[in-house]
Design a protein around this motif. Structure first.
Motif: not given
Length: 332
Positions: A17-23, A25-38
């Motif tokens: 839900a928080g990532i939805a606030y981000g750029d 164009a960066r969302i795919a990267g945020y998904l890959a980099e978020a440690t909690v998402l494993d």
């Protein structure tokens, strides 16, 4: 904590839900980099943000768990954009309510109806809308709708639309810091005997005043204990709001199973009581505060005073380069 009907815990859902606030164009990267998402989540559907970007959401998939999550962005965090003010109107409980089709007296707020319409009109680069994406998922895939703030208000409403459209698909919703989307008759559509009975959760910080709108406005009188207090100005505003809601016959009713998170006050407060109260309100509502209450890492970007969304290393640089609040600034 685990979301209803899906193996997705709150730390992961609130992160999405928080990532939805981000750029975008960066969302795919945020998904890959978020440690909690494993590393288990990948981008499933990414719409082209409208101009201005009033409403936005994306979908992520966990193939191993056979779960897809639709994450709805909250209010656009840039007051210099007309999108911010359009979203603010969607946050408002006042004005004509919209009947829910085929459901008797059930109604949602006019702003909520506008937000739902905005979400359903989003399309990706190939012209595919959200419903097309959901329809393309394997029948066994559980769909969870989530969001923070305005996104939390819209989450159960969008989930209901999708549950009505795809009646053979398991659908659930978890909202964070959301407000009440409709009247008591609308809330009953999620109750006993409904398709979403027991599958909708409403997670809120007990010190987040936003989460008490619009069915429990007066419960925030006297926040915070022992300080900072809003004083007579805030008290008068709350009383006037409650009176207007009552006079208008809105009859807002909370949706889903409540899941309270015990909030804590920041130890240091400014000297000015009213300013301290406003800053505490903002702090208690921010996505990172919810993530901390859930034991999850903060987002990789900052939302500063509702005006800046930037990768944390670039926040000060972005502000310095423009001299103005910016949204969706990125180091990439």
């Amino acid at each position: 904590m685990t979301s209803a009907a899906a193996a997705v815990d709150d730390a992961q859902l609130m992160t999405l839900a928080g990532i939805a606030y981000g750029d975008p164009a960066r969302i795919a990267g945020y998904l890959a980099e978020a440690t909690v998402l494993d590393g288990a989540w990948s981008l499933g559907w990414l719409p082209v943000p409208p101009d201005p970007p009033v409403n936005f959401a994306f979908a992520a998939r966990n193939m191993e768990a056979d779960v897809a999550v639709v994450a709805i962005r909250g209010t656009y965090p840039n007051p210099l954009s007309p999108a911010y003010w359009s979203d603010a109107s969607q946050d408002s409980p006042f004005g004509p309510m919209s009947p829910w089709p085929g459901s008797g007296d059930a109604k949602i707020g006019g702003g909520t109806a506008a937000g739902l319409k905005g979400l359903l009109e989003l399309t990706d680069g190939s012209g595919a809308a959200l419903q097309s994406f959901v329809g393309s998922l394997p029948p066994s895939t559980t769909l969870v709708v989530t969001g923070h703030s305005l996104g939390g208000t819209l989450a159960p409403v969008l989930a209901l639309i999708l549950a009505e459209t795809f009646q053979d698909r398991p659908v659930a919703a978890t909202s964070y810091a959301g407000m009440t989307p409709g009247n008591a008759a609308f809330a009953a559509l999620f109750g006993p005997g409904s398709r979403l009975d027991g599958k909708v959760r409403r997670v809120y910080n007990t010190l987040d005043t936003v989460a008490y709108g619009w069915d429990a406005v007066l419960q925030t009188r006297g926040f915070y204990d022992p300080a900072p207090k809003g004083g007579a100005v805030v008290d008068a505003f709350l009383l006037a709001t409650a009176a207007r809601l009552d006079a208008g016959g809105y009859d807002y009713g909370a949706v889903g199973t409540p899941v309270p998170l015990e909030g804590t006050l920041r130890p240091e407060q400014p000297d000015c009581t009213l300013i301290a109260y406003m800053l505490e309100n903002l702090h208690q509502h921010l996505p990172d505060t919810y993530l901390a209450l859930l034991g999850a890492p903060p987002l990789p970007f900052s939302i500063l005073f509702g005006t800046i969304v930037a990768d944390k290393p670039a926040t000060e640089l972005a502000r310095a380069e423009t001299g103005l609040p910016v949204a969706y600034a990125s180091t990439a």
